[in-house]
Design a protein around this motif. Structure first.
Motif, mmCIF file in Angstrom:
data_model
loop_
_atom_site.group_PDB
_atom_site.id
_atom_site.type_symbol
_atom_site.label_atom_id
_atom_site.label_comp_id
_atom_site.label_asym_id
_atom_site.label_seq_id
_atom_site.Cartn_x
_atom_site.Cartn_y
_atom_site.Cartn_z
ATOM 1 N N ILE A 33 0.836 -1.205 0.000
ATOM 2 C CA ILE A 33 0.000 0.000 0.000
ATOM 3 C C ILE A 33 0.868 1.251 0.000
ATOM 4 C CG2 ILE A 33 -1.632 1.352 1.389
ATOM 5 C CD1 ILE A 33 -2.839 -1.357 2.284
ATOM 6 N N LEU A 34 1.900 1.253 0.820
ATOM 7 C CA LEU A 34 2.788 2.413 0.906
ATOM 8 C C LEU A 34 3.497 2.657 -0.425
ATOM 9 C CD1 LEU A 34 3.967 4.620 2.708
ATOM 10 C CD2 LEU A 34 5.744 3.008 3.377
ATOM 11 N N ILE A 35 3.994 1.600 -1.057
ATOM 12 C CA ILE A 35 4.684 1.744 -2.348
ATOM 13 C C ILE A 35 3.709 2.237 -3.417
ATOM 14 C CG2 ILE A 35 5.774 0.426 -4.209
ATOM 15 C CD1 ILE A 35 7.132 -1.243 -1.986
ATOM 16 N N TYR B 99 1.891 6.529 -7.106
ATOM 17 C CA TYR B 99 0.804 7.257 -7.743
ATOM 18 C C TYR B 99 0.552 8.649 -7.163
ATOM 19 C CZ TYR B 99 -0.270 3.012 -10.267
ATOM 20 O OH TYR B 99 -0.194 1.927 -11.085
ATOM 21 N N GLN B 100 1.459 9.124 -6.349
ATOM 22 C CA GLN B 100 1.223 10.449 -5.789
ATOM 23 C C GLN B 100 1.434 11.521 -6.862
ATOM 24 O OE1 GLN B 100 3.807 11.589 -2.617
ATOM 25 N NE2 GLN B 100 5.647 10.849 -3.632
ATOM 26 N N ASP B 101 0.773 12.595 -6.692
ATOM 27 C CA ASP B 101 0.869 13.721 -7.614
ATOM 28 C C ASP B 101 2.209 14.413 -7.374
ATOM 29 O OD1 ASP B 101 0.608 15.979 -9.142
ATOM 30 O OD2 ASP B 101 -1.243 16.688 -8.194
ATOM 31 N N PRO B 102 3.079 14.490 -8.404
ATOM 32 C CA PRO B 102 4.389 15.125 -8.197
ATOM 33 C C PRO B 102 4.287 16.608 -7.828
ATOM 34 C CG PRO B 102 4.182 14.302 -10.457
ATOM 35 C CD PRO B 102 2.925 13.972 -9.736
ATOM 36 N N MET B 103 3.158 17.234 -8.190
ATOM 37 C CA MET B 103 2.976 18.647 -7.862
ATOM 38 C C MET B 103 2.503 18.837 -6.426
ATOM 39 S SD MET B 103 4.036 19.721 -10.576
ATOM 40 C CE MET B 103 3.687 21.302 -11.275
ATOM 41 N N MET C 7 3.235 13.645 -1.011
ATOM 42 C CA MET C 7 2.828 13.342 0.360
ATOM 43 C C MET C 7 3.680 14.169 1.330
ATOM 44 S SD MET C 7 3.030 9.634 2.280
ATOM 45 C CE MET C 7 2.329 8.781 0.916
ATOM 46 N N GLU C 8 3.066 14.676 2.339
ATOM 47 C CA GLU C 8 3.800 15.480 3.313
ATOM 48 C C GLU C 8 4.762 14.597 4.106
ATOM 49 O OE1 GLU C 8 1.687 18.178 5.793
ATOM 50 O OE2 GLU C 8 0.161 18.544 4.265
ATOM 51 N N ASP C 9 5.875 15.204 4.548
ATOM 52 C CA ASP C 9 6.881 14.469 5.313
ATOM 53 C C ASP C 9 6.283 13.828 6.551
ATOM 54 O OD1 ASP C 9 8.739 15.226 3.475
ATOM 55 O OD2 ASP C 9 9.653 16.794 4.714
ATOM 56 N N LYS C 10 5.385 14.566 7.232
ATOM 57 C CA LYS C 10 4.794 14.052 8.472
ATOM 58 C C LYS C 10 3.995 12.784 8.212
ATOM 59 C CE LYS C 10 4.446 18.601 10.559
ATOM 60 N NZ LYS C 10 3.548 19.665 10.986
ATOM 61 N N GLU C 11 3.218 12.772 7.116
ATOM 62 C CA GLU C 11 2.430 11.582 6.776
ATOM 63 C C GLU C 11 3.349 10.398 6.499
ATOM 64 O OE1 GLU C 11 -0.931 11.686 3.940
ATOM 65 O OE2 GLU C 11 -0.498 13.837 3.891
ATOM 66 N N PHE C 12 4.378 10.642 5.696
ATOM 67 C CA PHE C 12 5.299 9.575 5.323
ATOM 68 C C PHE C 12 6.020 9.018 6.544
ATOM 69 C CE2 PHE C 12 9.443 8.055 3.737
ATOM 70 C CZ PHE C 12 8.985 7.088 2.868
#
Length: 146
Positions: free
Chosen positions: A45-47, A52-56, A59-64
């Motif tokens: 799920i993480l990969i 598929y995250q939007d490059p613009m 994901m925020e550092d805190k979430e990751f």
């Protein structure tokens, strides 16, 4: 800059879902769906999220960091569970070995058997030899001093 996002019709989505379902069923027909997510599922799920995250708007550092901490915790808990299982097996084996030469009382269904422990087999499920027959250590109800 406009980002192109292909869309699927509802009919195409249903067809795709059916194809994936059939493919998975044919791949392993005896597989039963699991209600529990394991570490491999979490990592997939993480990969997928990262792929598929939007490059613009990544994901925020805190979430990751929070997700990586959850993964690390899951990994440690899995490792601890394995270690506890090994420890339990060792303690049970030692307990059975300490009964060697002592009189015991065993429960076999409705029957009670008494005798001296003549031998002990070690392993995941230790067994004791009493009156010429092996019994699981779990069947021992009492151990008597000599």
């Amino acid at each position: 800059m406009e980002v192109f996002r292909p869309t699927m019709s509802a009919e195409e989505r249903v067809q795709l879902d059916q194809f994936v379902h059939d493919f998975n069923r044919d791949l392993n027909p005896t597989r039963q769906p699991s209600q529990n997510l394991g570490k491999d599922d979490f990592l997939k799920i993480l990969i997928t999220q990262l792929s598929y995250q939007d490059p613009m708007a990544p994901m925020e550092d805190k979430e990751f960091i929070a997700q990586m901490a959850q993964f690390s915790t899951l990994e440690q808990m899995t490792s601890m569970a394995k270690d506890f299982a090994k420890l339990t097996s060792m303690i049970t084996g030692s307990e059975a070995t300490s009964a060697l030469g002592k009189n015991v009382e065993l429960a076999e269904g409705e029957r009670t058997i008494q005798g001296s422990v003549q031998a002990v087999s070690r392993g995941e499920v230790p067994q004791v030899l009493v009156n010429g027959s092996y019994y699981d250590w779990d069947q021992v109800v009492k151990v008597f001093s000599e």
